[in-house]
Scaffold this motif. Sequence first.
Motif, PDB file in Angstrom:
ATOM      1  N   GLU B 597       0.835  -1.209   0.000  1.00  0.00           N
ATOM      2  CA  GLU B 597       0.000   0.000   0.000  1.00  0.00           C
ATOM      3  C   GLU B 597       0.867   1.256   0.000  1.00  0.00           C
ATOM      4  O   GLU B 597       0.564   2.239  -0.668  1.00  0.00           O
ATOM      5  N   ARG B 598       1.932   1.191   0.773  1.00  0.00           N
ATOM      6  CA  ARG B 598       2.837   2.333   0.867  1.00  0.00           C
ATOM      7  C   ARG B 598       3.428   2.658  -0.520  1.00  0.00           C
ATOM      8  O   ARG B 598       3.379   3.790  -0.986  1.00  0.00           O
ATOM      9  N   VAL B 599       3.959   1.637  -1.144  1.00  0.00           N
ATOM     10  CA  VAL B 599       4.631   1.855  -2.427  1.00  0.00           C
ATOM     11  C   VAL B 599       3.614   2.183  -3.520  1.00  0.00           C
ATOM     12  O   VAL B 599       3.838   3.056  -4.371  1.00  0.00           O
ATOM     13  N   TYR B 600       2.477   1.527  -3.477  1.00  0.00           N
ATOM     14  CA  TYR B 600       1.461   1.733  -4.516  1.00  0.00           C
ATOM     15  C   TYR B 600       0.949   3.173  -4.481  1.00  0.00           C
ATOM     16  O   TYR B 600       0.804   3.829  -5.519  1.00  0.00           O
ATOM     17  N   ASN B 601       0.664   3.664  -3.288  1.00  0.00           N
ATOM     18  CA  ASN B 601       0.181   5.039  -3.164  1.00  0.00           C
ATOM     19  C   ASN B 601       1.265   6.047  -3.520  1.00  0.00           C
ATOM     20  O   ASN B 601       0.997   7.089  -4.104  1.00  0.00           O
TER      21      ASN B 601
END
Lengths: 51, 714
Positions: B597-601
């Motif tokens: 989620e961190r990287v995707y956002n």
Amino acid sequence: MTVQNLLDELGYTYPHLVVSVDGNLVRHDAYSETPVPDGADVRAIHLMAGG
Amino acid sequence: MTSHQLLVLAEFSYDVRQPERGYAGQTLYVNVGETRIAAKSVDETMKRTFIGGRGFDLWLLWQGVQDTTRWSDPENEIVISSGPCGGTTQYPGSGKSIAATISPLTDIVIDSNAGGHFGPYLKFAGWDAIEIQGNASGDVIIFVNGPAGKVQLLAAPEDCPPDTHQLGAWVNERFAETEEDRQLMAFLSTGRGAEHTYMGCLNFSLYDRKRKDLRYKQAGRGGIGTVFRHKRVKAVVVRTCSFGGDANQPADLERIIETGAAMHREVARWDAVQNRMRHRGTAYLVQIMDDYDLLPVKNFQYGSHPDTARINGEVWEKTYTQNLPDGCWYGCTVACAHAVDDYRVRTGPYAGSCVIVDGPEYETVAGVGSNCGIFDPTVILEINFYCDTYGIDTISFGTTMAFVMECYEAGMLTAEQTGGLQLNFGNAEGALEVLHQMARGEGFGRLVGKGIQRMKDYFATHFGADRAFLDEIGMEAKGLEYSEYVTKESLAQQGGYGLTNKGPQHDEAWLIFMDQVNNQLPTFADKAEALHYFPMWRTWFGLCGFCKLPWNDVVDPKNAESDDPTKIPHHVENYVRIFSGVTGREVTADDLIRMSERVYNFQRVFNLRLGKGLRAHDAIPYRSAGPVTPAEYQSRQARYDQQIVEWLDLDPTEMSLEQKLTAHRCHRMAQYEQLIDAVYARRGWTSKGVPTPETLRSLGIDYPDVLAVVERHL
């Protein structure tokens, strides 16, 4: 009619299925000998592969 | 040691650190324009926040570029990293590399993964990632010499071959002196096609010990090879030190061995009666997709064709050389990477040569085969060989060629405009001629090489083609060509392509069976949940150096008894164990999703920073959602008529064909808009598609420059 007959009829050729008849799981190697009673609740979940 | 005898433009010495718990602890920076080489340290925060692989790529790229940077600018970078688990030899599919850059096709970040040995070898030579910046004035080669603790920027001589299969032999000659050297070397390259198109791929080598020859896996998508050649890089060569199964110095090797052994047993027991990846690779999918009306035929108009049996997995099983190891990465028992030996090339500059053709994989067979109306396996091999050695992405080539063929048949394009080529569906010789022209940067092929988005502009402006029709049939989104699945009957997969960060590539989500066949996602909320979970799950593979295939392409049937068979919980648990075993961080399955989620956002914000990443950019061509032409409708009339009754409560017998097409179009596109709303809400984004500050805060990526980007759009 067996599970295998039903899958053939539906055109379900994908080998990665989770099949249940009235809530009971049917193993892949038992498709041909597992009968499907009239009115049974049959589910054939295709697991994802691909992509 | 080597005596490559090439002119050294810059040199950098370093202490070679053996990786500890999956990390080398530093990344390599090479500016080919300024002839400057440096090391950057990897701290604990970077590891915790971005993990590795695609996460490291994005973080380094973010710092290297400006808001206004475009693909050809010197500050654009190519960053390549494997990830902490990359190089594991005890678990299948653990040798992936992920490359990222600002794409010439999309003007946003593209990430693309590849097998081969480069990423793990780079780490074993002391580097978690390589960052290439600047545009050189002449051709250069980067040489990372692990055993010598030296990185060199070298001038590439004029006798350096233009295309990968010959360049590979040349690199081996120049840089390896012994058989062992060859085994411990890997390199990146592309070919002349990458110089003249926007869809250049990057080839990742592997030295095949049995064949005693080189093979290649591709980071195909988005034109990374184009950027590579624009920077005038001919090759990046890495030589690693000898290594064993503990090269990552994992925290708990026993746990990894135990987990891997169970998985190997599972693969050995079940692959033969499931997908037969060990014999057919991903090409097993060709017939399956046809059976379920999902195989793209003639530019995604149809989902099946009577001639599919001529190019299905059974055919490829007989065509591939069998009983040779996979080689993609050591220890992978899934072994999907097949090759055809002694293929005699019959066209173009290498006519008459005998070569190894890697693959073809499913996407190539479907893209350059059925989607172009070509059902001849030898033609598919010929195109596959040339795409790889020229450095052209087979998926973009296939989808682009299919678009051209439909334009030609629809009268939007004439033989006069194509330089005399009659580009009907099925014209294999025509497709090959276009491919050779693309590589030379000549004729009509030069235009095709720019991709569908730019062709639509050109055809409408210069040829007077119907722009609305081009937009409906041109299978691209965000500027990237679709990969090879028909999505008309799966709304979730329309989102799986449209609501991606990089464009329509299936490595974020493949939901067609869950949605269309199993009906497991009946509501918008169900689809939105799947379009959150699966993209996050699959993003995680790219953070750590894993291949997706061992997750769900071979599975012990005991999985059927689990709470959620679609997620393959016992395989998810394997990944938890491997990650913890390598890094020493005790994590849960939920933690893995949080990492993604961190990287995707962060990537979504990166798109915003580059001027895209909004709702308008998540639009899809109508053919992805429904039938465009009367012929398409009529080919599945019973299905479409039935849907008019069920969905719209209308009587199709009272409607003209045009009315029925319009009714479908209005309904399906409205459904897609509703899907967008549901997915954005689930992902913590505004209705414009912008991650909210609260979302970024909760993920711990609320850095001032990140918040500044989103605040411009709130």
